[in-house]
Motif scaffolding. Structure first.
Motif, PDB file in Angstrom:
ATOM      1  N   GLY A 163       0.823  -1.198   0.000  1.00 25.00           N
ATOM      2  CA  GLY A 163       0.000   0.000   0.000  1.00 25.00           C
ATOM      3  C   GLY A 163       0.860   1.252   0.000  1.00 25.00           C
ATOM      4  N   ALA A 164       0.394   2.247  -0.764  1.00 28.33           N
ATOM      5  CA  ALA A 164       1.057   3.553  -0.823  1.00 28.33           C
ATOM      6  C   ALA A 164      -0.052   4.599  -0.744  1.00 28.33           C
ATOM      7  CB  ALA A 164       1.868   3.703  -2.104  1.00 28.33           C
ATOM      8  N   GLY A 165      -0.333   5.067   0.469  1.00 26.54           N
ATOM      9  CA  GLY A 165      -1.472   5.967   0.632  1.00 26.54           C
ATOM     10  C   GLY A 165      -2.763   5.227   0.337  1.00 26.54           C
ATOM     11  N   ALA A 166      -3.600   5.830  -0.496  1.00 23.12           N
ATOM     12  CA  ALA A 166      -4.866   5.194  -0.863  1.00 23.12           C
ATOM     13  C   ALA A 166      -4.701   4.218  -2.018  1.00 23.12           C
ATOM     14  CB  ALA A 166      -5.894   6.262  -1.233  1.00 23.12           C
ATOM     15  N   ALA A 167      -3.514   4.140  -2.593  1.00 27.03           N
ATOM     16  CA  ALA A 167      -3.264   3.261  -3.734  1.00 27.03           C
ATOM     17  C   ALA A 167      -2.634   1.951  -3.272  1.00 27.03           C
ATOM     18  CB  ALA A 167      -2.362   3.956  -4.743  1.00 27.03           C
ATOM     19  N   GLU A 168      -2.549   1.025  -4.200  1.00 28.52           N
ATOM     20  CA  GLU A 168      -1.991  -0.282  -3.907  1.00 28.52           C
ATOM     21  C   GLU A 168      -1.142  -0.737  -5.087  1.00 28.52           C
ATOM     22  OE1 GLU A 168      -3.925  -4.111  -1.744  1.00 28.52           O
ATOM     23  OE2 GLU A 168      -4.769  -3.642  -3.704  1.00 28.52           O
ATOM     24  N   VAL A 169       0.055  -1.201  -4.779  1.00 27.47           N
ATOM     25  CA  VAL A 169       0.936  -1.763  -5.796  1.00 27.47           C
ATOM     26  C   VAL A 169       0.829  -3.277  -5.697  1.00 27.47           C
ATOM     27  CG1 VAL A 169       3.319  -2.017  -6.585  1.00 27.47           C
ATOM     28  CG2 VAL A 169       2.505   0.200  -5.740  1.00 27.47           C
ATOM     29  N   VAL A 170       0.321  -3.906  -6.750  1.00 32.68           N
ATOM     30  CA  VAL A 170       0.100  -5.352  -6.759  1.00 32.68           C
ATOM     31  C   VAL A 170       1.227  -6.011  -7.548  1.00 32.68           C
ATOM     32  CG1 VAL A 170      -1.478  -7.216  -7.353  1.00 32.68           C
ATOM     33  CG2 VAL A 170      -2.376  -5.003  -6.625  1.00 32.68           C
ATOM     34  N   ASP A 171       1.940  -6.892  -6.891  1.00 26.93           N
ATOM     35  CA  ASP A 171       3.050  -7.594  -7.532  1.00 26.93           C
ATOM     36  C   ASP A 171       2.531  -8.650  -8.493  1.00 26.93           C
ATOM     37  OD1 ASP A 171       5.932  -8.752  -7.582  1.00 26.93           O
ATOM     38  OD2 ASP A 171       4.667 -10.439  -6.963  1.00 26.93           O
ATOM     39  N   LEU A 172       3.139  -8.689  -9.671  1.00 31.60           N
ATOM     40  CA  LEU A 172       2.817  -9.725 -10.652  1.00 31.60           C
ATOM     41  C   LEU A 172       3.997 -10.654 -10.859  1.00 31.60           C
ATOM     42  CD1 LEU A 172       0.843  -7.599 -13.296  1.00 31.60           C
ATOM     43  CD2 LEU A 172      -0.031  -8.857 -11.315  1.00 31.60           C
ATOM     44  N   GLY A 173       4.798 -10.820  -9.787  1.00 32.74           N
ATOM     45  CA  GLY A 173       5.964 -11.682  -9.845  1.00 32.74           C
ATOM     46  C   GLY A 173       7.182 -10.918 -10.316  1.00 32.74           C
ATOM     47  N   CYS A 174       7.760 -10.083  -9.448  1.00 31.90           N
ATOM     48  CA  CYS A 174       8.809  -9.196  -9.956  1.00 31.90           C
ATOM     49  C   CYS A 174       9.706  -8.650  -8.859  1.00 31.90           C
ATOM     50  CB  CYS A 174       8.190  -8.034 -10.721  1.00 31.90           C
ATOM     51  SG  CYS A 174       7.299  -6.885  -9.663  1.00 31.90           S
ATOM     52  N   ASP A 175      10.529  -7.713  -9.262  1.00 34.86           N
ATOM     53  CA  ASP A 175      11.463  -6.974  -8.409  1.00 34.86           C
ATOM     54  C   ASP A 175      11.159  -5.500  -8.625  1.00 34.86           C
ATOM     55  OD1 ASP A 175      13.622  -5.648  -7.278  1.00 34.86           O
ATOM     56  OD2 ASP A 175      15.139  -6.626  -8.514  1.00 34.86           O
ATOM     57  N   PHE A 176      10.708  -4.807  -7.567  1.00 32.12           N
ATOM     58  CA  PHE A 176      10.347  -3.399  -7.749  1.00 32.12           C
ATOM     59  C   PHE A 176      10.735  -2.575  -6.529  1.00 32.12           C
ATOM     60  CE2 PHE A 176       6.624  -5.106  -5.581  1.00 32.12           C
ATOM     61  CZ  PHE A 176       6.255  -4.096  -4.699  1.00 32.12           C
ATOM     62  N   SER A 192      12.229  -5.822 -12.712  1.00 33.94           N
ATOM     63  CA  SER A 192      12.021  -7.094 -13.415  1.00 33.94           C
ATOM     64  C   SER A 192      10.557  -7.476 -13.276  1.00 33.94           C
ATOM     65  CB  SER A 192      12.923  -8.176 -12.813  1.00 33.94           C
ATOM     66  OG  SER A 192      12.619  -9.442 -13.365  1.00 33.94           O
ATOM     67  N   GLY A 193       9.968  -7.986 -14.352  1.00 35.47           N
ATOM     68  CA  GLY A 193       8.574  -8.404 -14.308  1.00 35.47           C
ATOM     69  C   GLY A 193       7.612  -7.246 -14.466  1.00 35.47           C
ATOM     70  N   TRP A 194       6.472  -7.319 -13.748  1.00 35.24           N
ATOM     71  CA  TRP A 194       5.408  -6.318 -13.873  1.00 35.24           C
ATOM     72  C   TRP A 194       4.790  -6.043 -12.510  1.00 35.24           C
ATOM     73  CZ3 TRP A 194       3.008  -4.914 -18.808  1.00 35.24           C
ATOM     74  CH2 TRP A 194       3.603  -5.531 -19.916  1.00 35.24           C
TER      75      TRP A 194
END
Length: 337
Positions: A163-176, A192-194
């Motif tokens: 979670g980042a504030g009201a948003a959400e970063v959903v991992d699709l199998g990666c490095d971020f 790497s990935g998405w």
């Protein structure tokens, strides 16, 4: 009655002449002679090959079962089970656990490494705070209140969220990496990935090598990490023109032309994102520039009209040209190293 040792039963005793003669005659039929005379029993070559094949298949099957078992073990996780945390401050290492509802805070010069169940890890930078929101098999969620983290995850899509504030970063199998300021501004960069950036109705895919900036309830367009400053400025100008309530078509057309003139072939994902979020932009110069970048027909009028009308099938035809699609998470095992 007394027993008497007899050379007939005990070959160690000397035999009388008649018994010795019989032993010489029968020696050729003894078990020791037959063992020397008979060649070793070697199975036919076809049988040996078949045996080797069966053994090979058995080993392969055993190895496959081992991999499947290890994979299921990695993904299995009890609801609420604690994560392990290693913090490093002034050269001293300390270990702790993290339960849902608890957080990890790092000060100046302090870092933390957090095990995400058994599917990956998070590196938390100095002056950051992270909270564990939820953890269970198939769903692990954290919130970055402020600071910076880098997550390396090897799991099916959606298993990990930040979670980042009201948003959400959903991992699709990666490095971020994720940055979050206290005022709500931030950005996410995919190595790497998405990932999928989700805020309200927005669901923005960000591919490897791209950065997405956001501020409050607004998210920008994914840009390559090495995008020229002129292109970044041109895209921001186009976004501003699109947000204009007056809907100045001339201003939008001019801004889109500027982006098309500056964009490189390597910026195809940025153009694709713009056109997908705003299908009407297919009527501008962006459509032809993207077609040239991904080697598609520039004069496909029917396809262009369908895109401008919001036809998802028309859009997917070009999305499918991307070299690596989302959800191919199994190819990202190196992200854990």
């Amino acid at each position: 009655m007394t027993e008497r040792d007899d050379p007939l039963w005990n070959p160690q005793l000397p035999a009388d002449p008649e018994l010795a003669r019989l032993q010489r005659l029968l020696a050729a039929y003894g078990s020791a002679a037959r063992a020397q005379a008979m060649p070793p029993q070697v199975p036919p070559r076809s049988a040996r090959r078949r045996g080797r094949r069966i053994a090979g298949w058995a080993m392969a099957a055993g190895f496959a079962l081992l991999l499947v078992g290890a994979h299921h073990y990695r993904l299995a996780w009890s609801s609420g089970q604690h994560w392990s945390v290693t913090q490093l401050a002034e050269g001293e290492r300390s270990r702790a656990t993290l339960a849902p509802g608890q957080g990890v805070t790092t000060g100046d010069g302090e870092t933390a490494r957090i095990a995400v169940a058994r599917i990956g890890n998070i590196a938390l930078s100095p002056r950051s705070r992270l909270r564990l929101v939820e953890t269970a098999a198939g769903r692990h969620s954290v919130a970055l209140d402020h600071g910076h983290l880098r997550a390396r995850i090897w799991a099916p899509p959606g298993y990990f969220r930040a979670g980042a504030g009201a948003a959400e970063v959903v991992d699709l199998g990666c490095d971020f990496e994720l940055w979050q300021e206290e005022d709500g501004a931030g950005r996410v960069r995919v190595h790497s990935g998405w990932i999928s950036y989700r805020h309200g109705a927005d669901d923005i895919l960000v591919a490897e090598g791209h950065v997405l900036a956001f501020a409050g309830d607004m998210a920008g367009t994914p840009m390559r990490h090495d995008a020229p400053a002129a292109l970044v400025a041109a895209v921001r100008a186009l976004e501003a023109a699109l947000r204009d309530d007056a809907g100045n078509a001339v201003l939008v057309e001019r801004a889109a032309r500027r982006v098309a003139d500056i964009a490189r072939d390597a910026d195809a994902f940025t153009l694709l994102s713009l056109l997908t979020r705003r299908p009407a932009l297919a009527r501008t110069a962006l459509y032809a520039r993207l077609a040239a970048a991904i080697d598609q027909p520039v004069d496909a009028h029917a396809h262009r009209a369908a895109w401008a009308a919001g036809d998802r099938q028309a859009m997917n035809l070009w999305w499918d040209t991307l070299p690596r699609q989302p959800k191919q998470w199994w190819g990202g095992w190196k992200d854990l190293l």
